[in-house]
Structures are given as structure tokens and as C-alpha cells.
Design a protein around this motif. Structure first.
Motif, PDB file in Angstrom:
ATOM      1  N   SER A  57      28.967   1.465  62.777  1.00 24.00           N
ATOM      2  CA  SER A  57      28.960   1.332  64.246  1.00 24.00           C
ATOM      3  C   SER A  57      29.037   2.711  64.888  1.00 24.00           C
ATOM      4  O   SER A  57      29.376   3.706  64.217  1.00 24.00           O
ATOM      5  CB  SER A  57      30.158   0.490  64.731  1.00 24.00           C
ATOM      6  N   GLY A  58      28.775   2.750  66.175  1.00 26.01           N
ATOM      7  CA  GLY A  58      28.902   3.998  66.919  1.00 26.01           C
ATOM      8  C   GLY A  58      30.355   4.452  66.997  1.00 26.01           C
ATOM      9  O   GLY A  58      30.640   5.656  67.012  1.00 26.01           O
ATOM     10  N   THR A  59      31.264   3.497  67.037  1.00 28.11           N
ATOM     11  CA  THR A  59      32.692   3.828  67.074  1.00 28.11           C
ATOM     12  C   THR A  59      33.116   4.466  65.752  1.00 28.11           C
ATOM     13  O   THR A  59      33.802   5.494  65.737  1.00 28.11           O
ATOM     14  CB  THR A  59      33.530   2.562  67.342  1.00 28.11           C
ATOM     15  N   THR A  83      33.367   6.949  80.819  1.00 27.00           N
ATOM     16  CA  THR A  83      32.576   6.689  79.609  1.00 27.00           C
ATOM     17  C   THR A  83      32.969   5.322  79.086  1.00 27.00           C
ATOM     18  O   THR A  83      33.844   4.647  79.651  1.00 27.00           O
ATOM     19  CB  THR A  83      32.832   7.762  78.531  1.00 27.00           C
ATOM     20  N   PHE A  84      32.317   4.896  77.982  1.00 28.64           N
ATOM     21  CA  PHE A  84      32.747   3.679  77.307  1.00 28.64           C
ATOM     22  C   PHE A  84      34.027   3.984  76.532  1.00 28.64           C
ATOM     23  O   PHE A  84      34.188   5.066  75.966  1.00 28.64           O
ATOM     24  CB  PHE A  84      31.639   3.168  76.366  1.00 28.64           C
ATOM     25  N   ALA A  86      35.254   3.490  73.677  1.00 27.71           N
ATOM     26  CA  ALA A  86      35.256   3.964  72.277  1.00 27.71           C
ATOM     27  C   ALA A  86      35.315   5.481  72.164  1.00 27.71           C
ATOM     28  O   ALA A  86      35.860   6.014  71.198  1.00 27.71           O
ATOM     29  CB  ALA A  86      34.022   3.436  71.542  1.00 27.71           C
ATOM     30  N   THR A  87      34.730   6.202  73.138  1.00 26.28           N
ATOM     31  CA  THR A  87      34.727   7.670  73.087  1.00 26.28           C
ATOM     32  C   THR A  87      36.157   8.201  72.955  1.00 26.28           C
ATOM     33  O   THR A  87      36.441   9.066  72.123  1.00 26.28           O
ATOM     34  CB  THR A  87      34.093   8.255  74.374  1.00 26.28           C
ATOM     35  N   VAL A 136      29.399  13.123  76.201  1.00 28.10           N
ATOM     36  CA  VAL A 136      28.670  11.850  76.133  1.00 28.10           C
ATOM     37  C   VAL A 136      27.336  11.984  76.877  1.00 28.10           C
ATOM     38  O   VAL A 136      27.276  12.628  77.932  1.00 28.10           O
ATOM     39  CB  VAL A 136      29.520  10.724  76.772  1.00 28.10           C
ATOM     40  N   ASP A 162      28.550  12.418  71.659  1.00 29.88           N
ATOM     41  CA  ASP A 162      28.514  10.955  71.596  1.00 29.88           C
ATOM     42  C   ASP A 162      27.186  10.506  72.218  1.00 29.88           C
ATOM     43  O   ASP A 162      27.075  10.340  73.434  1.00 29.88           O
ATOM     44  CB  ASP A 162      29.716  10.355  72.329  1.00 29.88           C
ATOM     45  N   ALA A 164      25.636   7.668  71.791  1.00 26.67           N
ATOM     46  CA  ALA A 164      25.466   6.214  71.648  1.00 26.67           C
ATOM     47  C   ALA A 164      24.458   5.667  72.661  1.00 26.67           C
ATOM     48  O   ALA A 164      23.751   4.709  72.387  1.00 26.67           O
ATOM     49  CB  ALA A 164      26.813   5.501  71.809  1.00 26.67           C
ATOM     50  N   GLN A 165      24.408   6.289  73.851  1.00 19.85           N
ATOM     51  CA  GLN A 165      23.477   5.816  74.883  1.00 19.85           C
ATOM     52  C   GLN A 165      22.281   6.748  75.016  1.00 19.85           C
ATOM     53  O   GLN A 165      21.426   6.531  75.869  1.00 19.85           O
ATOM     54  CB  GLN A 165      24.206   5.723  76.240  1.00 19.85           C
ATOM     55  N   SER A 186      24.783   4.888  68.310  1.00 15.35           N
ATOM     56  CA  SER A 186      25.119   3.486  68.050  1.00 15.35           C
ATOM     57  C   SER A 186      23.834   2.677  68.050  1.00 15.35           C
ATOM     58  O   SER A 186      22.926   2.946  68.839  1.00 15.35           O
ATOM     59  CB  SER A 186      26.042   2.975  69.157  1.00 15.35           C
ATOM     60  N   PHE A 188      24.107  -0.706  68.398  1.00 18.48           N
ATOM     61  CA  PHE A 188      24.472  -1.961  69.065  1.00 18.48           C
ATOM     62  C   PHE A 188      23.203  -2.519  69.726  1.00 18.48           C
ATOM     63  O   PHE A 188      22.394  -1.747  70.238  1.00 18.48           O
ATOM     64  CB  PHE A 188      25.571  -1.652  70.099  1.00 18.48           C
ATOM     65  N   LYS A 191      21.602  -1.015  72.933  1.00 22.86           N
ATOM     66  CA  LYS A 191      21.443   0.442  73.094  1.00 22.86           C
ATOM     67  C   LYS A 191      19.957   0.797  73.041  1.00 22.86           C
ATOM     68  O   LYS A 191      19.137  -0.025  72.605  1.00 22.86           O
ATOM     69  CB  LYS A 191      22.202   1.174  71.989  1.00 22.86           C
ATOM     70  N   GLY A 199      25.821  -1.175  64.181  1.00 20.34           N
ATOM     71  CA  GLY A 199      25.328  -0.083  63.344  1.00 20.34           C
ATOM     72  C   GLY A 199      25.524   1.231  64.066  1.00 20.34           C
ATOM     73  O   GLY A 199      25.721   1.261  65.286  1.00 20.34           O
ATOM     74  N   TYR A 315      31.176   1.877  84.656  1.00 23.48           N
ATOM     75  CA  TYR A 315      32.338   1.180  84.149  1.00 23.48           C
ATOM     76  C   TYR A 315      33.302   1.006  85.297  1.00 23.48           C
ATOM     77  O   TYR A 315      33.460   1.939  86.095  1.00 23.48           O
ATOM     78  CB  TYR A 315      32.975   2.008  83.023  1.00 23.48           C
TER      79      TYR A 315
HETATM   80  C1  LIG Z   1      28.366   1.778  72.734  1.00 20.98           C
HETATM   81  C2  LIG Z   1      29.093   3.054  72.794  1.00 20.98           C
HETATM   82  C3  LIG Z   1      29.952   3.478  71.767  1.00 20.98           C
HETATM   83  C4  LIG Z   1      30.340   2.598  70.607  1.00 20.98           C
HETATM   84  O1  LIG Z   1      29.292   2.112  69.852  1.00 20.98           O
HETATM   85  P1  LIG Z   1      29.510   0.788  68.971  1.00 20.98           P
HETATM   86  O2  LIG Z   1      28.312   0.793  68.070  1.00 20.98           O
HETATM   87  O3  LIG Z   1      29.544  -0.376  69.897  1.00 20.98           O
HETATM   88  O4  LIG Z   1      30.770   0.945  68.200  1.00 20.98           O
HETATM   89  C5  LIG Z   1      30.548   4.711  71.856  1.00 20.98           C
HETATM   90  N1  LIG Z   1      30.327   5.513  72.919  1.00 20.98           N
HETATM   91  C6  LIG Z   1      29.522   5.148  73.928  1.00 20.98           C
HETATM   92  C7  LIG Z   1      29.304   6.098  75.064  1.00 20.98           C
HETATM   93  C8  LIG Z   1      28.882   3.916  73.913  1.00 20.98           C
HETATM   94  O5  LIG Z   1      28.100   3.547  74.939  1.00 20.98           O
END
Ligand SMILES: *Cc1c(COP(=O)(O)O)cnc(C)c1O
Length: 367
Positions: A57-59, A83-84, A86-87, A136, A162, A164-165, A186, A188, A191, A199, A315
Motif C-alpha cells: 500500500s501507499g501507507t 494532506t491525507f 497516512a502521510t 506531498v 509522498d 500517492a496522488q 499508492s 489504491f 488514485k 498496492g 480534506y
Molecule cells: C492515498 C494516500 C496515501 C495512502 O495510500 P494507501 O495506498 O491508501 O495506503 C498516502 N498519502 C496520500 C497523500 C494519499 O493520498
């Protein structure tokens, strides 16, 4: 109408995806099969780095990077306040202290000037060691690479991107996920490059870190399966997901061009009425979200919902206002831009397969 219509994407690639999935099932190589290796080569090539290491996962990708650098208790890690979750979560989970930095009012990404201020505040208190910045690529737009990477070099901080996006984005000729010492993304489903489950992946040019990350994602594995040289995670990308991603990656650049056209249509029709996203010269956004600002955001979202148009708020709460971090607020920081964005942002439907009629309906419903 869907906010992000994954089914239309599947329809467009159905034959290829079905074939790819069937061949994994036939092969029986569900863990670390050939499609995983193929994907890692393709992704590294696309991003323009030496190594891609996929994970679950991205996390986990963020966690693995922090683990590879040995970041834990006593370390201060600077993260954007907007941010999301998880960061910042990955930082706290490793036992390090997330320091929340305000964001730029135009790009919504980490504000290099506030980063300087927060760094000074931490060094003045003196009980934590500043070690890293997590920048991010929010909503698909790469962060201000030039300022942030210079700051990190000058102060000997690791830079973790990061992405992920941001996968597929560009900053002055460099691809997103190649902008940090390590970059993460990520897969997800929603995304920019998504699979059909969870993933993620890490990107780096550093051979030693890459080897460490490959070990950490498989229980800190050494020479063989039952030789463990460190305590790691079980965090691999499923072969099935890799096979799906190999198909989707071939279509990504076409999809990014389709979304650029849609974003252009939105911006042409909405600018002057609401605050539309801006993409600085030399940057490419991958439109993970098309996010506007509106002072009556909740009323606008309600009125669009009544007309059958889905929206989302990314958010509604800043990191420094999350209950999870209430007990570890180191600087008691107040970040005015992040707070204002949390009250005013709303994202419109955005995906490559949004039809012209739908785009027109959305714009018409705004007023
Ligand atoms: C979605 C996201 C994550 C986490 O990714 P996952 O695959 O859902 O664990 C981390 N950081 C940001 C900025 C995200 O948008």
C-alpha cells in the motif's frame, strides 16, 4: 454520475485486463510472480529512476522508507498540515514526531517558507533532531521541488516524496516520484494509477536503500527465505494487482491527456466564479482531484447533490486538528492556510471517461 467512474475504465480495457488476470490464475504464481518484476521495471523506467520496489500500500511505502532510513523516536519529520492522514500517520507509527507545516495558498503543497519557520522552532527547542521532510504531490500536482530539495540539502534532511496522488506528474522535466531521495506512490483504486485493491511502490536511485527496502518488505529477509537480517513487514504487491497495473500503465498517458482536457474545460467555465486549481509553469498535474474553493462550500455541495452531481471534500480536517495527534502536538502550531482550505475546498467529479454531456451538466449546475 460517478465521482470517479472506474467501471468505464474497465470497459475500455476489459479484454486486456481479463487476459492479464486469467494468466496469473493459470500460472499460480500469486506472490512475487513475473508480472511484479515486469511492473517494477516498467515503473522505474517511466519515472526515470534506477529502482522501483512495489509493496502492499501507499501507507506501507511511506513506512518502509522511514524504516530504511532508521527514523524513529527522537526524530522530527516535517509534513504538510493539509494532506491525507497516512502521510503523518506513517511518521507517528515509526515513533517519530510529525511537525505540521502550513501549505501554499495557490498550490496547496508544503510551503517552503513555513518549512524554514517550523525548522527553526524545532531547533530552538532542541529536544528533537530534525531528520526528514515528507512533501506531498497533493491532488496530482508535484510539490515545489526546487525550494524544498535545496532546503533539505542545506540542512542535511532526507526528502521523502509522498507521490500517492502524483504518479505521472511532471516538475520541470522530472517525473513525480523521482523528486525525493525516496519517492512513494499508492495504487489504491481511485488514485491516478490504481489497481483493484491495495498496492504501493517506492522509487529511488540509491542502490543500498533499494536493497534494504526489498529486504524490509519481506520480513527483513536476508540470503534466503528463512534468513532474517532485520525486523520488517509482510508488504508485497499481489501478482494479480501487478498484472492489472501492467495493463493500466500502458494507457496512463492517454488518460492523463483526457483529464487535462476536462480540467481545461472546467477551468475555462468556472474561473472568475470560484477559485480554480492552478498549475505553475513547467508542472503537469495528473488531476487526482479537481478541487475548487468556495466560501459556501457545504451549500454548493448540497445543491450539486440535489442535481445528481457527486462531490467530495478532501480534506475537511487538517492534520494538526486530528484527534489522533491531540497528544503529540509538539509545536501547538496553527496553520492558517491549511485551516482555511479545510473549510472551503470541494472536489468535482474527475476521471478520464467523464463525457462532454456530463462536463456540461456539472458546469451548468454550479450556478
Ligand atoms: C492515498 C494516500 C496515501 C495512502 O495510500 P494507501 O495506498 O491508501 O495506503 C498516502 N498519502 C496520500 C497523500 C494519499 O493520498
Amino acid at each position: 454520475m460517478k465521482f470517479r467512474d472506474l467501471h468505464r475504465q474497465y470497459e475500455a480495457m476489459k479484454a486486456e485486463i481479463d487476459d492479464a488476470m486469467a494468466s496469473v490464475v493459470e500460472s499460480g504464481a500469486f506472490i512475487m510472480g513475473e508480472p511484479v518484476r515486469e511492473l517494477e521495471m516498467q515503473l522505474a523506467d517511466y519515472v526515470g529512476v534506477r529502482h522501483c520496489i512495489t509493496c502492499a500500500s501507499g501507507t506501507d511505502a511511506l513506512r518502509l522508507a522511514l524504516m530504511a532510513w532508521g527514523i524513529g523516536e527522537g526524530a522530527a519529520v516535517f509534513v504538510p498540515d493539509f494532506t491525507f492522514f497516512a502521510t503523518a500517520e506513517a511518521v507517528a507509527l515509526q515513533g517519530a514526531m510529525p511537525i505540521f507545516v502550513d501549505v501554499d495558498p495557490v498550490t496547496y503543497n508544503i510551503d517552503p517558507e513555513d518549512l524554514v519557520r517550523k525548522y527553526r522552532m524545532v531547533t530552538e527547542r532542541g529536544d528533537l533532531r530534525p531528520v526528514a521532510v515528507v512533501a506531498v504531490d497533493l491532488f496530482g500536482l508535484p510539490f515545489d521541488y526546487e525550494s524544498v530539495s535545496k532546503f533539505c540539502r542545506d540542512h542535511e534532511l532526507y526528502l521523502l516524496e509522498d507521490g500517492a496522488q502524483g504518479f505521472g506528474g511532471i516538475c520541470r522535466g522530472r517525473k513525480a516520484c523521482s523528486l525525493g531521495d525516496i519517492g512513494t506512490t499508492s495504487f489504491f483504486p481511485s488514485k491516478p494509477l490504481g489497481c483493484y485493491g491495495d498496492g504501493g511502490a517506492l522509487f529511488t536511485d540509491d542502490d543500498e536503500w533499494a536493497a534494504k527496502l526489498r529486504s524490509l518488505r519481506q520480513h527483513g529477509r536476508g540470503a534466503d527465505k528463512y534468513d532474517n537480517v532485520s525486523v520488517g513487514l509482510n508488504s508485497r504487491l499481489d501478482t494479480l494487482q501487478a498484472a492489472i497495473l501492467n495493463v493500466k500503465l500502458r494507457h496512463l498517458d492517454d488518460e492523463l491527456r483526457m483529464m487535462d482536457r476536462i480540467a481545461g474545460y472546467y477551468s475555462d467555465h468556472l474561473c472568475g466564479q470560484v477559485i480554480t486549481p492552478s498549475v505553475p509553469d513547467g508542472y503537469r498535474s495528473v488531476w487526482a482531484q479537481y478541487t475548487i474553493q468556495h466560501c459556501y462550500r457545504d451549500a454548493l455541495a448540497r445543491s450539486l447533490a440535489e442535481k445528481g452531481i457527486p462531490t467530495a471534500v478532501y480534506y475537511p480536517r487538517t492534520m494538526s486538528r486530528q484527534a489522533a495527534f491531540a497528544n503529540i502536538r509538539y509545536l501547538q502550531e496553527v496553520n492558517p492556510v491549511a485551516l482555511r482550505l479545510a473549510d472551503t475546498v470541494v472536489s468535482l467529479p474527475m476521471h478520464p471517461y467523464l463525457s462532454e454531456q456530463e462536463q456540461e451538466a456539472i458546469v451548468a449546475a454550479m450556478f
